[in-house]
Design a protein around this motif. Structure first.
Motif, PDB file in Angstrom:
ATOM      1  N   TRP C  77       0.852  -1.200   0.000  1.00  0.00           N
ATOM      2  CA  TRP C  77       0.000   0.000   0.000  1.00  0.00           C
ATOM      3  C   TRP C  77       0.882   1.243   0.000  1.00  0.00           C
ATOM      4  CZ3 TRP C  77      -1.049  -4.170   3.315  1.00  0.00           C
ATOM      5  CH2 TRP C  77      -2.219  -4.882   3.012  1.00  0.00           C
ATOM      6  N   PRO C  78       0.378   2.357  -0.522  1.00  0.00           N
ATOM      7  CA  PRO C  78       1.170   3.588  -0.563  1.00  0.00           C
ATOM      8  C   PRO C  78       1.226   4.259   0.806  1.00  0.00           C
ATOM      9  CG  PRO C  78      -0.995   3.991  -1.504  1.00  0.00           C
ATOM     10  CD  PRO C  78      -0.931   2.521  -1.196  1.00  0.00           C
ATOM     11  N   LEU C  79       2.082   3.732   1.679  1.00  0.00           N
ATOM     12  CA  LEU C  79       2.222   4.269   3.032  1.00  0.00           C
ATOM     13  C   LEU C  79       3.525   5.050   3.113  1.00  0.00           C
ATOM     14  CD1 LEU C  79       1.357   0.970   4.966  1.00  0.00           C
ATOM     15  CD2 LEU C  79      -0.236   2.717   4.131  1.00  0.00           C
ATOM     16  N   ARG C 107      -7.167   6.954   2.261  1.00  0.00           N
ATOM     17  CA  ARG C 107      -7.830   6.424   3.452  1.00  0.00           C
ATOM     18  C   ARG C 107      -7.823   4.891   3.498  1.00  0.00           C
ATOM     19  NH1 ARG C 107     -12.375   7.812   1.962  1.00  0.00           N
ATOM     20  NH2 ARG C 107     -14.079   6.361   2.143  1.00  0.00           N
ATOM     21  N   GLN C 108      -8.248   4.261   2.398  1.00  0.00           N
ATOM     22  CA  GLN C 108      -8.381   2.809   2.438  1.00  0.00           C
ATOM     23  C   GLN C 108      -7.016   2.141   2.568  1.00  0.00           C
ATOM     24  OE1 GLN C 108     -11.112   1.290   2.946  1.00  0.00           O
ATOM     25  NE2 GLN C 108     -10.067  -0.673   3.061  1.00  0.00           N
ATOM     26  N   ALA C 109      -6.002   2.715   1.943  1.00  0.00           N
ATOM     27  CA  ALA C 109      -4.649   2.178   2.080  1.00  0.00           C
ATOM     28  C   ALA C 109      -4.206   2.238   3.533  1.00  0.00           C
ATOM     29  CB  ALA C 109      -3.680   2.966   1.201  1.00  0.00           C
ATOM     30  N   ALA C 110      -4.546   3.328   4.218  1.00  0.00           N
ATOM     31  CA  ALA C 110      -4.158   3.459   5.624  1.00  0.00           C
ATOM     32  C   ALA C 110      -4.876   2.419   6.481  1.00  0.00           C
ATOM     33  CB  ALA C 110      -4.455   4.874   6.119  1.00  0.00           C
ATOM     34  N   PHE C 111      -6.169   2.242   6.257  1.00  0.00           N
ATOM     35  CA  PHE C 111      -6.903   1.222   7.022  1.00  0.00           C
ATOM     36  C   PHE C 111      -6.348  -0.176   6.740  1.00  0.00           C
ATOM     37  CE2 PHE C 111     -10.477   4.222   7.837  1.00  0.00           C
ATOM     38  CZ  PHE C 111     -10.722   3.904   9.165  1.00  0.00           C
ATOM     39  N   ASP C 112      -6.150  -0.492   5.465  1.00  0.00           N
ATOM     40  CA  ASP C 112      -5.663  -1.832   5.121  1.00  0.00           C
ATOM     41  C   ASP C 112      -4.257  -2.070   5.656  1.00  0.00           C
ATOM     42  OD1 ASP C 112      -7.977  -2.540   3.834  1.00  0.00           O
ATOM     43  OD2 ASP C 112      -7.229  -2.140   1.818  1.00  0.00           O
ATOM     44  N   GLY C 113      -3.387  -1.062   5.530  1.00  0.00           N
ATOM     45  CA  GLY C 113      -2.018  -1.226   5.994  1.00  0.00           C
ATOM     46  C   GLY C 113      -1.964  -1.502   7.488  1.00  0.00           C
ATOM     47  N   ALA C 114      -2.740  -0.752   8.257  1.00  0.00           N
ATOM     48  CA  ALA C 114      -2.726  -0.943   9.709  1.00  0.00           C
ATOM     49  C   ALA C 114      -3.322  -2.298  10.092  1.00  0.00           C
ATOM     50  CB  ALA C 114      -3.489   0.197  10.397  1.00  0.00           C
ATOM     51  N   ALA C 115      -4.419  -2.686   9.443  1.00  0.00           N
ATOM     52  CA  ALA C 115      -5.050  -3.971   9.760  1.00  0.00           C
ATOM     53  C   ALA C 115      -4.123  -5.132   9.388  1.00  0.00           C
ATOM     54  CB  ALA C 115      -6.394  -4.099   9.033  1.00  0.00           C
ATOM     55  N   PHE C 116      -3.465  -5.018   8.238  1.00  0.00           N
ATOM     56  CA  PHE C 116      -2.513  -6.040   7.803  1.00  0.00           C
ATOM     57  C   PHE C 116      -1.408  -6.237   8.844  1.00  0.00           C
ATOM     58  CE2 PHE C 116       1.732  -6.589   5.955  1.00  0.00           C
ATOM     59  CZ  PHE C 116       1.611  -7.810   5.307  1.00  0.00           C
ATOM     60  N   VAL C 117      -0.795  -5.130   9.272  1.00  0.00           N
ATOM     61  CA  VAL C 117       0.301  -5.250  10.247  1.00  0.00           C
ATOM     62  C   VAL C 117      -0.202  -5.930  11.511  1.00  0.00           C
ATOM     63  CG1 VAL C 117       1.844  -3.957  11.768  1.00  0.00           C
ATOM     64  CG2 VAL C 117       1.656  -3.320   9.356  1.00  0.00           C
ATOM     65  N   MET C 118      -1.365  -5.524  12.015  1.00  0.00           N
ATOM     66  CA  MET C 118      -1.872  -6.137  13.246  1.00  0.00           C
ATOM     67  C   MET C 118      -2.186  -7.615  13.046  1.00  0.00           C
ATOM     68  SD  MET C 118      -1.687  -4.553  15.954  1.00  0.00           S
ATOM     69  CE  MET C 118      -2.512  -5.913  16.800  1.00  0.00           C
ATOM     70  N   ASP C 119      -2.839  -7.947  11.933  1.00  0.00           N
ATOM     71  CA  ASP C 119      -3.248  -9.340  11.720  1.00  0.00           C
ATOM     72  C   ASP C 119      -2.037 -10.261  11.604  1.00  0.00           C
ATOM     73  OD1 ASP C 119      -5.895  -8.633  11.795  1.00  0.00           O
ATOM     74  OD2 ASP C 119      -6.160  -8.570   9.623  1.00  0.00           O
ATOM     75  N   VAL C 120      -1.025  -9.822  10.873  1.00  0.00           N
ATOM     76  CA  VAL C 120       0.130 -10.699  10.678  1.00  0.00           C
ATOM     77  C   VAL C 120       1.004 -10.687  11.932  1.00  0.00           C
ATOM     78  CG1 VAL C 120       2.026 -11.305   9.155  1.00  0.00           C
ATOM     79  CG2 VAL C 120      -0.057 -10.325   8.195  1.00  0.00           C
ATOM     80  N   LEU C 121       1.104  -9.546  12.585  1.00  0.00           N
ATOM     81  CA  LEU C 121       1.829  -9.490  13.865  1.00  0.00           C
ATOM     82  C   LEU C 121       1.267 -10.528  14.846  1.00  0.00           C
ATOM     83  CD1 LEU C 121       2.547  -6.176  15.859  1.00  0.00           C
ATOM     84  CD2 LEU C 121       1.703  -8.219  17.006  1.00  0.00           C
ATOM     85  N   LYS C 122      -0.043 -10.621  14.892  1.00  0.00           N
ATOM     86  CA  LYS C 122      -0.705 -11.539  15.834  1.00  0.00           C
ATOM     87  C   LYS C 122      -0.343 -12.994  15.593  1.00  0.00           C
ATOM     88  CE  LYS C 122      -3.904  -9.483  18.559  1.00  0.00           C
ATOM     89  NZ  LYS C 122      -4.262  -9.909  19.940  1.00  0.00           N
ATOM     90  N   THR C 123      -0.015 -13.334  14.357  1.00  0.00           N
ATOM     91  CA  THR C 123       0.217 -14.747  14.036  1.00  0.00           C
ATOM     92  C   THR C 123       1.681 -15.066  13.746  1.00  0.00           C
ATOM     93  OG1 THR C 123      -0.316 -14.291  11.720  1.00  0.00           O
ATOM     94  CG2 THR C 123      -2.104 -15.114  13.113  1.00  0.00           C
ATOM     95  N   GLU C 124       2.537 -14.036  13.570  1.00  0.00           N
ATOM     96  CA  GLU C 124       3.923 -14.329  13.189  1.00  0.00           C
ATOM     97  C   GLU C 124       4.993 -13.687  14.059  1.00  0.00           C
ATOM     98  OE1 GLU C 124       4.689 -13.914   9.019  1.00  0.00           O
ATOM     99  OE2 GLU C 124       2.903 -15.044   8.464  1.00  0.00           O
ATOM    100  N   ALA C 125       4.645 -12.657  14.822  1.00  0.00           N
ATOM    101  CA  ALA C 125       5.682 -12.026  15.645  1.00  0.00           C
ATOM    102  C   ALA C 125       5.811 -12.799  16.956  1.00  0.00           C
ATOM    103  CB  ALA C 125       5.324 -10.563  15.914  1.00  0.00           C
ATOM    104  N   PRO C 126       7.069 -13.142  17.340  1.00  0.00           N
ATOM    105  CA  PRO C 126       7.264 -14.041  18.484  1.00  0.00           C
ATOM    106  C   PRO C 126       7.099 -13.348  19.842  1.00  0.00           C
ATOM    107  CG  PRO C 126       9.379 -13.518  17.468  1.00  0.00           C
ATOM    108  CD  PRO C 126       8.324 -12.866  16.620  1.00  0.00           C
ATOM    109  N   PHE C 127       5.840 -13.146  20.199  1.00  0.00           N
ATOM    110  CA  PHE C 127       5.445 -12.687  21.527  1.00  0.00           C
ATOM    111  C   PHE C 127       4.520 -13.744  22.126  1.00  0.00           C
ATOM    112  CE2 PHE C 127       5.978  -8.715  19.090  1.00  0.00           C
ATOM    113  CZ  PHE C 127       6.787  -7.965  19.929  1.00  0.00           C
ATOM    114  N   TRP C 128       4.570 -13.882  23.449  1.00  0.00           N
ATOM    115  CA  TRP C 128       3.665 -14.808  24.128  1.00  0.00           C
ATOM    116  C   TRP C 128       3.138 -14.160  25.398  1.00  0.00           C
ATOM    117  CZ3 TRP C 128       8.523 -15.866  22.345  1.00  0.00           C
ATOM    118  CH2 TRP C 128       8.589 -16.699  21.226  1.00  0.00           C
TER     119      TRP C 128
END
Lengths: 155, 84, 155, 84
Positions: C77-79, C107-128
């Motif tokens: 996205w154009p961020l 606007r939509q790029a900003a919403f998608d970019g933020a949601a993408f980071v959160m969704d993938v962070l939740k499943t791939e970033a090593p936090f417990w």
């Protein structure tokens, strides 16, 4: 039955993001997710340089449409708090135009609720933008099909 | 004599017409279609602006159908909105 | 070629929303849209009362995964700016856990970019997360299928 | 003598094993599958924990296939992540 705290403001005053965020969070341990959107004045819009932006609105109807939008969002998603602030009058590049913030126990509900409010606000709330370029000429902005398309996905 | 219907114009339409609001006797504008006919008949020079793509609100609620008007109603005509 | 300003931080320090927001906006008249997400500690999670929350992570890998996520978002996205802050250590209800903020001309790029980071962070970033209840018993949280489903939509 | 392969454990798995990291001679663990076999053979009591649903990272990159290991590699085993 969930009671959603809704706050809607329309006026020429600027808003402060931290104040709005704190209002979403204070004494709130129910909501793990806060999403907000801020719309700002760009210095380039549709290829035209922007010196200033005048925002006209329909006093009375704007407040009532934004209130209804917040209520619709609260009816569709589990949002405990919804805040909408929209400025009117004369603005300049980098000025803040609009704040939409929601809090929810659930992340996706918060994202969807905020995007819904923005998309429908763009197509149904009676605001109009008039841009003035560096040479002093003004133009009313035209509504964009892309905004209509984004709003239609929530139908 | 009953209250009139108040008509408001906003943004580009307001500028094109040179008028921000006017009152019309309720008897002559029983519904939205009649209101538009009345505006064009009374102000032929407004026809091009009023034939553009416009949104309509009655008592501050958007409507896209030809609703009946009552004395005291507030009708607003304006271009598609561009806020946010 | 767009150069996206990326800032990623992982640590025990709290963050300030206004400071992060200002960093997205300062000297920025290109971006009309800012979206951010804040994740906070709830006092009730999956029906269990929460007294405190311990966040463990994999030092080194967390920072590199978050950096990659920000870069992936900027590639899709154009961020112009992406900021990610994630806390670790001991937290309590209402404490801030994570900040994801993006700015974009659109606007939509900003919403998608933020949601993408959160969704993938939740499943791939090593936090417990390990929650402790009011009675002192602790439990490691299980990953949720709903998070996996949300992340899969970006594949 | 070449560098060992370092193995790290995190979160619930670290608690279950009672170990946060250990070094293994690279010669005996040519790939990830061999590493897991070695861990269970050397520590039979770890088998239940190591048979759970785990994620694997090699040199801090997630992997889901049986990649070859080199001396000095850092392997991490951990439960599905729950941050954010």
């Amino acid at each position: 039955m969930r009671t959603t705290a809704i706050d809607v403001r329309v006026g020429s005053d600027d808003f402060n993001v931290q104040v709005e965020y704190d209002a979403l969070c204070s004494h709130n341990t129910d909501d793990g997710a806060v999403v907000f959107f801020v719309g700002r004045v760009r210095d380039l819009n549709e290829g035209e340089a922007v010196h200033s932006l005048h925002l006209e609105h329909y006093p009375g109807m704007t407040e009532s449409v934004l209130q209804q939008l917040a209520e619709q969002a609260a009816g569709r998603w589990p949002l405990n708090r919804v805040r909408i602030v929209h400025r009117v009058g004369d603005l300049h590049p980098a000025d803040q135009i609009v704040f939409v913030g929601v809090s929810s126990p659930h992340r996706q509900a918060a994202f969807d609720g905020a995007a819904f409010v923005m998309d429908v606000l763009k197509t149904e709330a009676p605001f109009w933008k008039k841009e003035t370029g560096p040479d002093g000429t003004s133009r009313w902005l035209d509504a964009r099909q892309s905004d209509t398309t984004l709003a239609e996905r929530w139908r | 004599m009953s209250e009139p219907v108040q008509v408001k114009f906003f943004a580009r339409l307001r500028e094109e017409l040179g008028v921000s609001s006017l009152n019309i006797p309720a008897e002559v504008v029983p519904d939205l279609d009649a209101l538009l006919d009345w505006l064009v008949k009374a102000h032929p020079q407004w026809q091009p602006a009023l034939q553009g793509k416009l949104m309509t609100a009655v008592n501050q609620s958007m409507t896209s159908s030809n609703v009946a008007l009552q004395p005291g109603d507030e009708v607003a005509l304006f271009p598609p909105v561009t806020g946010g």
